[in-house]
Motif scaffolding. Structure first.
Motif, PDB file in Angstrom:
ATOM      1  N   VAL A  29      -1.490   3.619   6.180  1.00 53.69           N
ATOM      2  CA  VAL A  29      -1.290   2.171   6.001  1.00 53.69           C
ATOM      3  C   VAL A  29      -1.530   1.445   7.316  1.00 53.69           C
ATOM      4  N   VAL A  88       0.829  -1.207   0.000  1.00 49.77           N
ATOM      5  CA  VAL A  88       0.000   0.000   0.000  1.00 49.77           C
ATOM      6  C   VAL A  88       0.862   1.254   0.000  1.00 49.77           C
ATOM      7  N   ASP A 115       3.939   6.145   3.067  1.00 48.35           N
ATOM      8  CA  ASP A 115       2.731   6.853   3.494  1.00 48.35           C
ATOM      9  C   ASP A 115       3.095   8.264   3.938  1.00 48.35           C
ATOM     10  N   ASN A 174       3.904  -1.310   3.995  1.00 46.82           N
ATOM     11  CA  ASN A 174       3.865   0.123   3.731  1.00 46.82           C
ATOM     12  C   ASN A 174       4.848   0.439   2.602  1.00 46.82           C
TER      13      ASN A 174
END
Length: 312
Positions: free
Chosen positions: A117, A109, A135, A132
């Motif tokens: 995340v 993500v 982010d 992750n």
């Protein structure tokens, strides 16, 4: 913060390098090194579905995660926010839960929001793993890991006698934060940070670092120089006078590089603004490990996906 490990210490998500034990970092780096050397991936994720859930643009991170998942034998689902139902107002949480309902158990993500995340990881079912992939300004743990792998290959595993320099827009850089967490955990002897005052954080991120605004002085005797992308949108905020001034004061060229140790190495997470934070002669020169970082990204992401998903 959502827990990254279970009660037995096994990694269940990778959200940040902050607080991750050295043994866990070393294990991931050791496994990544074996993959970098050509170790057989053994299709350990055959039958496992992995989704690259990117709400922000990416080149290196997205493609290297896809390549890593392919080499491990996973089934890969791509997600493009621009053509997804997020354009109709669907939340990131609902997007994840719907894809999870299709039997996907691995999510990579990237999101513009700090902490986004971790929030998604908290909403995920038991047995679903999130990585992750960047982010906000918070963290980019696999970039931190691939940077550490690249440094270990060049300098050896003992960082205690080495001098590291991070240059540029640390304030807005999730890469810098992950690198700093990793360097501290791996026992870096001396960490210098250099940049204009407007681009350095005041939130404790640089605690324990030598902070300076003089790049020429900061370059003296360092073993590794880690350049950061100047985020051009900061120009609109007035945080930098001009690209020309920034390059004059904080750009890395061959003359400045000569102030470092003769065998010093240069890293950059990309994308590079050539002629702004780094010149062509340095980026493409013999001390540059920038393309090795990209290659190591695949190996590191294989190690992370295997640790999170193999055997689930």
């Amino acid at each position: 913060m959502t827990a990254q490990t279970d009660t037995e210490g096994r990694l269940v998500h990778l959200l940040t390098l902050q607080g991750l034990p050295r043994a866990a970092l070393d294990a991931l780096l050791d496994r990544a090194q074996r993959f970098a050397e050509g170790a057989d991936a053994r299709a350990s994720l055959a039958g496992t579905a992995v989704c690259t859930l990117f709400f922000e643009p990416s080149t290196r991170t997205r493609l290297s995660f896809q390549r890593a998942a392919q080499r491990l034998g996973a089934d890969i689902l791509g997600f493009d926010a621009a053509t997804s139902s997020t354009t109709k107002g669907e939340s990131a949480r609902d997007t994840l839960k719907n894809i999870e309902a299709m039997g996907v158990r691995g999510f990579i993500v990237r999101h513009v929001g700090d902490g986004a995340v971790a929030e998604l990881a908290a909403a995920a079912e038991a047995g679903t793993a999130l990585v992750n992939a960047g982010d906000g300004r918070s963290a980019h743990p696999t970039q931190g890991l691939l940077d550490m792998l690249t440094l270990r290959q060049a300098l050896g595993a003992d960082f205690s006698g080495r001098r590291f320099l991070i240059v540029g827009d640390v304030k807005h850089s999730r890469v810098a934060r992950s690198d700093l967490h990793a360097l501290r955990t791996l026992g870096a002897g001396h960490i210098r940070v250099c940049g204009p005052a407007s681009l350095l954080p005041e939130d404790g991120t640089l605690d324990g670092c030598e902070v300076t605004h003089d790049l020429d002085a900061a370059m003296e005797g360092v073993d590794a120089v880690m350049m950061l992308r100047l985020q051009r949108e900061r120009m609109e905020e007035g945080l930098v006078a001009s690209l020309e001034d920034y390059h004059r004061d904080y750009g890395l060229d061959t003359a400045r590089l000569r102030r470092a140790r003769p065998d010093a190495v240069v890293l950059h997470p990309g994308p590079m603004n050539r002629g702004v934070e780094i010149t062509d002669a340095v980026a493409d020169g013999p001390q540059s490990l920038i393309l090795r970082q990209v290659a190591n990204g695949v190996a590191v992401r294989m190690a992370v996906l295997e640790a999170l998903l193999a055997g689930r």
